[in-house]
Design an enzyme around this catalytic site. Structure first.
Site, PDB file in Angstrom:
ATOM      1  N   ASP A  23       3.166 -23.317  -4.487  1.00 56.80           N
ATOM      2  CA  ASP A  23       2.849 -21.903  -4.703  1.00 56.80           C
ATOM      3  C   ASP A  23       3.788 -21.252  -5.715  1.00 56.80           C
ATOM      4  OD1 ASP A  23       0.765 -22.159  -2.869  1.00 56.80           O
ATOM      5  OD2 ASP A  23       2.039 -21.639  -1.181  1.00 56.80           O
ATOM      6  N   HIS A  44      -3.705 -18.120  -4.197  1.00 55.99           N
ATOM      7  CA  HIS A  44      -2.846 -17.998  -3.020  1.00 55.99           C
ATOM      8  C   HIS A  44      -2.951 -16.570  -2.495  1.00 55.99           C
ATOM      9  CE1 HIS A  44       0.432 -18.997  -0.343  1.00 55.99           C
ATOM     10  NE2 HIS A  44       0.965 -17.836  -0.637  1.00 55.99           N
ATOM     11  N   SER A  49      -2.890 -14.047  -5.679  1.00 51.91           N
ATOM     12  CA  SER A  49      -2.383 -14.491  -6.974  1.00 51.91           C
ATOM     13  C   SER A  49      -3.098 -15.764  -7.392  1.00 51.91           C
ATOM     14  CB  SER A  49      -0.882 -14.809  -6.882  1.00 51.91           C
ATOM     15  OG  SER A  49      -0.146 -13.716  -6.362  1.00 51.91           O
TER      16      SER A  49
HETATM   17  C1  GAR Z   1      -8.283 -18.181   0.746  1.00 53.82           C
HETATM   18  O1  GAR Z   1      -7.822 -16.966   1.278  1.00 53.82           O
HETATM   19  C2  GAR Z   1      -7.231 -18.811  -0.133  1.00 53.82           C
HETATM   20  O2  GAR Z   1      -6.483 -17.883  -0.875  1.00 53.82           O
HETATM   21  C3  GAR Z   1      -6.369 -19.479   0.901  1.00 53.82           C
HETATM   22  O3  GAR Z   1      -7.250 -20.008   1.853  1.00 53.82           O
HETATM   23  C4  GAR Z   1      -8.449 -19.224   1.856  1.00 53.82           C
HETATM   24  C5  GAR Z   1      -9.613 -20.145   1.610  1.00 53.82           C
HETATM   25  O4  GAR Z   1     -10.839 -19.474   1.766  1.00 53.82           O
HETATM   26  N1  GAR Z   1      -5.569 -20.509   0.303  1.00 53.82           N
HETATM   27  C6  GAR Z   1      -4.396 -20.889   0.765  1.00 53.82           C
HETATM   28  O5  GAR Z   1      -3.883 -20.419   1.758  1.00 53.82           O
HETATM   29  C7  GAR Z   1      -3.745 -21.988  -0.029  1.00 53.82           C
HETATM   30  N2  GAR Z   1      -2.510 -22.384   0.559  1.00 53.82           N
HETATM   31  P1  GAR Z   1     -12.172 -20.120   1.136  1.00 53.82           P
HETATM   32  O6  GAR Z   1     -12.243 -21.584   1.605  1.00 53.82           O
HETATM   33  O7  GAR Z   1     -13.266 -19.302   1.760  1.00 53.82           O
HETATM   34  O8  GAR Z   1     -12.111 -20.003  -0.343  1.00 53.82           O
END
Ligand code: GAR
Length: 195
Positions: A145, A109, A136
């Site tokens: 979360d 998260h 986190s």
């Molecule tokens: C990341 O920043 C992750 O932490 C966030 O979405 C992005 C995904 O990037 N996750 C959330 O917000 C979960 N609620 P990615 O697809 O390039 O890994």
């Protein structure tokens, strides 16, 4: 070696970081990349890395979470994962689903939990005037979360930051943190990783 399934909804950069970490003498290996969105860019990236992929679309189920989760479970159970990593997976899961994988499902998260669960974490940190932000990794429980923290990484908030610049700085740390946590977790070590 432990079998790891990765759930994504988008670009999958955390999935790539995790998959790339599971080489050599690593005690785990990726066995499935599963997306709720057939357009998720991460699916192609997984296929390029030779990881089996599957799609269980949420759209056709229109808010029927139980039916969507039944569709998710089919490929997921078939992959017989020991550990499930939510990696940019943007659907809320029911307590029934999270309970089934209690103690073996992780999430990343983009905030320093318990601050800013939910969406728009970077804008919320900026609006609050925070001088640091971060990410986190935690064990997934029924509450969104929440759940035992397995690791955190911090970054400074810099003058002139907007949500995009802050997100990019945090994402670099996500790619370090999540593999570090997973490596510990699959050996049974739940001591938080602090970067
Ligand atoms: C990341 O920043 C992750 O932490 C966030 O979405 C992005 C995904 O990037 N996750 C959330 O917000 C979960 N609620 P990615 O697809 O390039 O890994």
């Amino acid at each position: 070696r432990k079998r790891v399934a990765l759930l994504i909804s988008g670009g999958g950069s955390n999935m790539v970081a995790l998959a790339q970490s599971m080489t050599g003498d690593h005690p785990a290996r990726p066995v499935l990349v599963l997306s709720n969105d057939p357009a998720a860019k991460g699916l192609a990236r997984a296929a390029e890395m030779g990881i089996p992929t599957a799609v269980a679309e949420h759209r056709p189920f229109k808010g029927d979470r139980a039916a969507f989760e039944a569709a998710l479970l089919e490929p997921l159970l078939a992959a017989e994962p020991d550990v499930i990593c939510l990696a940019g997976f943007m659907r809320i899961l029911t307590p029934d689903f999270t309970g089934r994988f209690a103690g073996r499902m992780l999430n990343i998260h983009p905030s320093l939990l318990p601050k800013y669960p939910g969406l728009h974490t970077h804008q919320r940190a900026l609006d609050a005037g925070d001088t640091e932000a971060g990410c986190s990794v935690h064990e997934v429980i029924a509450d969104l979360d929440a759940g035992p923290l397995l690791g955190q990484a911090r970054v400074p908030v810099l003058p002139g930051d907007d949500a995009d610049s802050l997100a990019a700085r945090v994402l670099v740390q996500e790619h370090r943190l999540y593999p570090a946590v997973l490596r510990r977790f699959v050996t049974g070590d739940r001591t938080p990783v602090i970067l």
